[in-house]
Design a protein around this motif. Structure first.
Motif, PDB file in Angstrom:
ATOM      1  N   GLY A   7      24.498  26.520  11.645  1.00  0.00           N
ATOM      2  CA  GLY A   7      24.608  25.425  10.684  1.00  0.00           C
ATOM      3  C   GLY A   7      23.241  25.180  10.070  1.00  0.00           C
ATOM      4  O   GLY A   7      22.638  26.081   9.515  1.00  0.00           O
ATOM      5  N   HIS A   8      22.747  23.959  10.192  1.00  0.00           N
ATOM      6  CA  HIS A   8      21.413  23.643   9.682  1.00  0.00           C
ATOM      7  C   HIS A   8      20.401  23.495  10.829  1.00  0.00           C
ATOM      8  O   HIS A   8      19.383  22.851  10.678  1.00  0.00           O
ATOM      9  N   LYS A  13      19.969  19.843   5.441  1.00  0.00           N
ATOM     10  CA  LYS A  13      21.412  20.151   5.475  1.00  0.00           C
ATOM     11  C   LYS A  13      21.867  21.038   4.324  1.00  0.00           C
ATOM     12  O   LYS A  13      22.825  21.774   4.456  1.00  0.00           O
ATOM     13  N   LYS A  36      22.515  24.731   4.939  1.00  0.00           N
ATOM     14  CA  LYS A  36      23.600  25.020   5.874  1.00  0.00           C
ATOM     15  C   LYS A  36      24.029  26.484   5.802  1.00  0.00           C
ATOM     16  O   LYS A  36      24.138  27.062   4.728  1.00  0.00           O
ATOM     17  N   ASN A  37      24.282  27.047   6.949  1.00  0.00           N
ATOM     18  CA  ASN A  37      24.739  28.431   7.116  1.00  0.00           C
ATOM     19  C   ASN A  37      23.768  29.453   6.535  1.00  0.00           C
ATOM     20  O   ASN A  37      24.165  30.555   6.175  1.00  0.00           O
TER      21      ASN A  37
END
Length: 162
Positions: free
Chosen positions: A50-51, A103, A106-107
Motif C-alpha cells: 500500500g503506502h 497515500k 499507493k501501490n
C-alpha cells in the motif's frame, strides 16, 4: 529487652554465594562484548505494501542500538517525501521499520526506484551501547565501516527497483 538476631551459618553461606553469583553474572554480561567487533549491517528485505514501506535487516550490533534509515526517491525533488529520515531500535540480531509514504503513492504508482541507507553512528547511541562499541566506534570493523569526523560509522546501502 532487644534480642539480636544473627543469621545462622546456612543463611550466611546462601547470602554470600548468591552475592558472588550475581556479581559473576553482571561481570560476564559486561564482558560479553569485550572482545567482539561489529561489522554486520544488512538490509535484507524491502517491500511496498500500500503506502507503507517495510524494511527488514540483520545486524550484529548490540540490542538497544539505534539506526538512522535514510530513504531517497529520485525524480521527486520538489514533491513531499523525497527524503525520509527514520530512527529504528535494534532487537537482538534484527531490525524492522515501517515507513508511511504519502497515500497518493499507493501501490507504488509513483515509486519505480528508491535508495536506502542504514547508518549506525556512535554519537546517536545510548550510553550502554557506546560503552560496548566505543565512543568513536573503535569496535566497528569491516568493509561497511566508514571514517567520518574522526570516528567510525557503519553504513549499509541498498538500491531497489520496483
Amino acid at each position: 529487652m532487644f534480642k539480636q538476631i544473627l543469621p545462622n551459618r546456612k543463611s550466611l553461606l546462601f547470602i554470600l554465594s548468591s552475592f558472588m553469583l550475581i556479581s559473576f553474572f553482571l561481570t560476564s554480561l559486561t564482558n560479553l562484548y569485550a572482545d567482539q567487533f561489529f561489522s554486520k549491517l544488512d538490509i535484507d528485505e524491502i517491500s511496498l505494501k500500500g503506502h507503507k514501506l517495510h524494511i527488514r535487516g540483520d545486524t550484529d550490533l548490540p540490542p538497544g542500538s539505534a539506526l538512522q534509515i535514510k530513504l531517497m526517491i529520485p525524480k521527486l525533488d520538489d514533491d513531499k517525501g523525497k527524503d525520509h529520515d527514520v530512527k529504528v531500535q535494534i532487537t537482538p540480531g534484527k531490525f524492522f521499520v515501517m515507513i508511511d509514504l504519502p497515500k497518493e503513492w499507493k501501490n507504488g504508482g509513483w515509486i519505480k526506484f528508491l535508495s536506502l541507507k542504514a547508518i549506525f553512528d556512535p554519537d546517536d547511541q545510548p550510553k550502554k551501547v557506546r560503552e560496548i562499541v566505543g565512543n568513536k566506534g573503535e569496535k566497528l570493523n569491516g568493509p561497511k565501516v566508514k571514517v567520518q569526523k574522526n570516528k567510525k560509522i557503519l553504513v549499509s546501502v541498498k538500491n531497489v527497483a520496483f
